[in-house]
Design an enzyme around this catalytic site. Structure first.
Site, PDB file in Angstrom:
ATOM      1  N   CYS A 148       0.835  -1.208   0.000  1.00  0.00           N
ATOM      2  CA  CYS A 148       0.000   0.000   0.000  1.00  0.00           C
ATOM      3  C   CYS A 148       0.865   1.252   0.000  1.00  0.00           C
ATOM      4  CB  CYS A 148      -0.914   0.001   1.217  1.00  0.00           C
ATOM      5  SG  CYS A 148      -1.964  -1.464   1.338  1.00  0.00           S
ATOM      6  N   SER A 149       1.934   1.230   0.763  1.00  0.00           N
ATOM      7  CA  SER A 149       2.805   2.403   0.888  1.00  0.00           C
ATOM      8  C   SER A 149       3.799   2.537  -0.262  1.00  0.00           C
ATOM      9  CB  SER A 149       3.575   2.348   2.215  1.00  0.00           C
ATOM     10  OG  SER A 149       2.702   2.426   3.320  1.00  0.00           O
TER      11      SER A 149
END
Length: 260
Positions: A148-149
């Site tokens: 996600c990051s």
């Protein structure tokens, strides 16, 4: 000879019969006393089906008319498990193209007062966010998680201007985290005013979409599946849902191709 003039009187099953032994006749009916007594004995009470825990005895109870088939399915189901009931108003299936987004409220963290929003968590009504314009919403399992990051949020940051050029008015990221966590992640990702970082702390809206992801066994509770969607005036026009553990179709590049 007995006191009744030759007929021995005794009690068989609560019925007075005459005669000295088996096979003698009852003077009132002419039937064999033992058989007559047997026929007159009270019958055993019928068996009563008892509701048991899910997965046990449901068929018996249903045959006895104590529960109907739909109730049996709820109690046990084909797998013998009781499905967890959804809170009132939530969907029973995954949202699909052509559906209108369900009403709901998410939370967004503001670091400065702006447009009537105070510092800290502020409510965001999804129906207002999507009303009368074209927006992109992408969801992911959690803030600060590796994919996600490192990939998902950056893909939308890098392609934000291209999405705007194709008529997208706003981009929002949805995650099952509280507004404080989403605010801290927004600072770390430097999203600024390009991506609205919306928290769904209790997973209520994620469940309403039918996009929840059960990570309880991994100590992460209920999260959101990885997905992206294009919404036009509240109606879903494009929906991309990733297979478990995948990051292949929910990125901004795929969305750009779908916008044409």
């Amino acid at each position: 000879m007995s006191r009744d003039g030759g007929f021995g009187v005794r009690d068989v099953g609560g019925i007075e019969t005459s005669g000295a032994g088996t096979g003698t006749l009852d003077p009132r009916t002419g039937r064999e006393a033992a058989r007559y007594a047997k026929e007159r004995r009270p019958r055993k009470a019928p068996k009563v089906a008892v509701l048991r825990p899910p997965g046990s005895g449901l068929r018996t109870a249903r045959r006895a008319g104590l529960i109907f088939a739909p109730t049996a399915a709820i109690l046990g189901g084909s797998m013998g498990r009781t499905p967890a009931p959804r809170p009132h108003g939530e969907r029973d299936m995954t949202i699909k193209v052509g559906d209108r987004l369900p009403a709901g409220t998410l939370s967004e963290y503001f670091e400065v007062e702006t447009n009537g929003c105070s510092i800290g968590p502020n409510p965001v009504k999804v129906e207002d966010f999507a009303k009368g314009r074209k927006v992109v919403i992408f969801g992911l399992p959690g803030a600060f998680t590796p994919t996600c990051s490192a990939k998902h949020v950056p893909s939308y940051l890098q392609n934000f201007d291209k999405l705007k050029a194709k008529g997208v008015a706003a981009v929002a990221c949805l995650s099952v985290n509280d507004a404080f966590v989403m605010g801290a992640w927004a600072r770390e990702q430097r999203t600024g005013d390009r991506i609205r970082m919306l928290g769904d702390g209790s997973a209520a809206y994620t469940r309403a979409l039918g996009l929840e992801l059960d990570l309880v066994s991994r100590g992460m509770g209920v999260r959101c599946q990885r997905f992206s969607m294009l919404v036009d005036d509240g109606v879903v026009k494009v929906l991309n849902i990733e297979a478990p553990g995948k990051y292949e179709v929910s990125d901004a590049e795929t969305m750009l191709k779908q916008l044409g």
